[in-house]
Design an enzyme around this catalytic site. Structure first.
Site, PDB file in Angstrom:
ATOM      1  N   HIS A  44       0.812  -1.223   0.000  1.00  0.00           N
ATOM      2  CA  HIS A  44       0.000   0.000   0.000  1.00  0.00           C
ATOM      3  C   HIS A  44       0.844   1.271   0.000  1.00  0.00           C
ATOM      4  O   HIS A  44       0.511   2.230   0.696  1.00  0.00           O
ATOM      5  CB  HIS A  44      -0.920   0.016   1.223  1.00  0.00           C
ATOM      6  N   GLU A 147      -7.837 -10.764   7.152  1.00  0.00           N
ATOM      7  CA  GLU A 147      -8.518  -9.463   7.064  1.00  0.00           C
ATOM      8  C   GLU A 147      -9.787  -9.523   6.224  1.00  0.00           C
ATOM      9  O   GLU A 147     -10.231  -8.505   5.686  1.00  0.00           O
ATOM     10  CB  GLU A 147      -7.552  -8.416   6.504  1.00  0.00           C
ATOM     11  N   ASP A 173      -9.404  -3.611   6.767  1.00  0.00           N
ATOM     12  CA  ASP A 173     -10.039  -4.444   5.727  1.00  0.00           C
ATOM     13  C   ASP A 173     -11.096  -5.352   6.326  1.00  0.00           C
ATOM     14  O   ASP A 173     -12.153  -5.565   5.719  1.00  0.00           O
ATOM     15  CB  ASP A 173      -8.974  -5.277   5.011  1.00  0.00           C
TER      16      ASP A 173
END
Ligand code: 3PY
Length: 251
Positions: A44, A147, A173
């Site tokens: 990310h 997640e 998430d």
């Protein structure tokens, strides 16, 4: 066994942060701040593969273990950052036992796994392959990130997969996946986190979690979670600067 993996497995309290700034200076500042480890976020952030090796190098100078969150499950990505000298990997979105097993195969050399041998930085560019092979399986940390609703449903099977060191919970998430976002979803999310933590601990795994702030580390640590990724370099930079600017404007 390397101290970092030993500390993970023995569930000693470890406080780290995500590294999302693609420059070794940020790694040095983070290391100097006293973290136990850091996690370079390839999933990310805008950090590219070549830069990861320089970031690991900077962490090594300060003797801070640097793991890498890889962008997916590809064995090539896992091998590439381990060859660069990462102390381990965090594999995101692991929702089934088969995916967990694949992460083990990609991270460990035979006879446990299927990682290929390469003359990378970790093995002194080929000069110390036998030394590296002798210690890699014992020293590298494998954390898998649970997640999703599917991961929550399959947590017992995931946690039972041999070769996994840390079950890492991604609350952001997870909250989206199980429809438990915001204050209204807090109890549902906490119950899901609790289920994952209890099941993983019962299977003998260490448990980790992402926390955006240090406020509730004590509570989660009492629940048996020991491996914390606390925000990120970018988040700390933003929060601390916003605070400083606000204080300056009040004077
Ligand atoms: C999450 O909270 O979902 C994360 O992936 C933390 O990085």
């Amino acid at each position: 066994m390397g101290n970092f993996r030993k500390n993970c497995i023995e569930k000693n309290l470890l406080i780290g942060t995500f590294a999302a700034i693609p420059h070794p200076v940020a790694i040095e500042v983070t290391a100097a701040a006293g973290v136990d480890f850091l996690c370079i976020d390839w999933e990310h952030s805008q950090i590219g593969r070549e830069r990861i090796e320089d970031l690991i190098r900077a962490a090594d100078v300060h003797r801070v273990p640097a793991i890498v969150r890889v962008p997916g499950h590809a064995p090539e990505a896992i091998a590439s950052v381990l060859d660069a000298g990462a102390a381990g990997v965090l594999v995101p979105r692991v929702s089934t036992a088969a995916q967990a097993k694949a992460a083990v195969l990609a991270t460990r050399y035979p006879p446990i796994g299927e990682r290929g041998v390469g003359p990378g930085r970790a093995a002194a560019y080929g000069y110390r392959i036998p030394d590296y092979l002798a210690k890699a399986n014992a020293e590298l940390v494998l954390a898998v990130q649970v997640e999703t609703a599917e991961g929550l449903a399959n947590i017992a099977e995931i946690a039972a997969v041999d070769g996994i060191d840390v079950i890492f919970i991604g609350p952001g998430d997870l909250s989206v996946s199980i429809d438990a976002m915001g204050p209204a979803g807090k109890d549902k999310l906490n119950a899901a986190i609790d289920t994952i933590a209890k099941t993983a601990l019962a299977a003998g795994r260490a448990v980790g979690i992402f926390r955006p702030s240090p406020d509730d580390i004590g509570a989660w640590s009492t629940a048996g979670i020991s491996f914390f990724l606390l925000a990120s370099d970018t988040m700390f930079l933003g929060a601390s600067l916003a605070d400083g600017v606000a204080q300056a404007r009040q004077q």
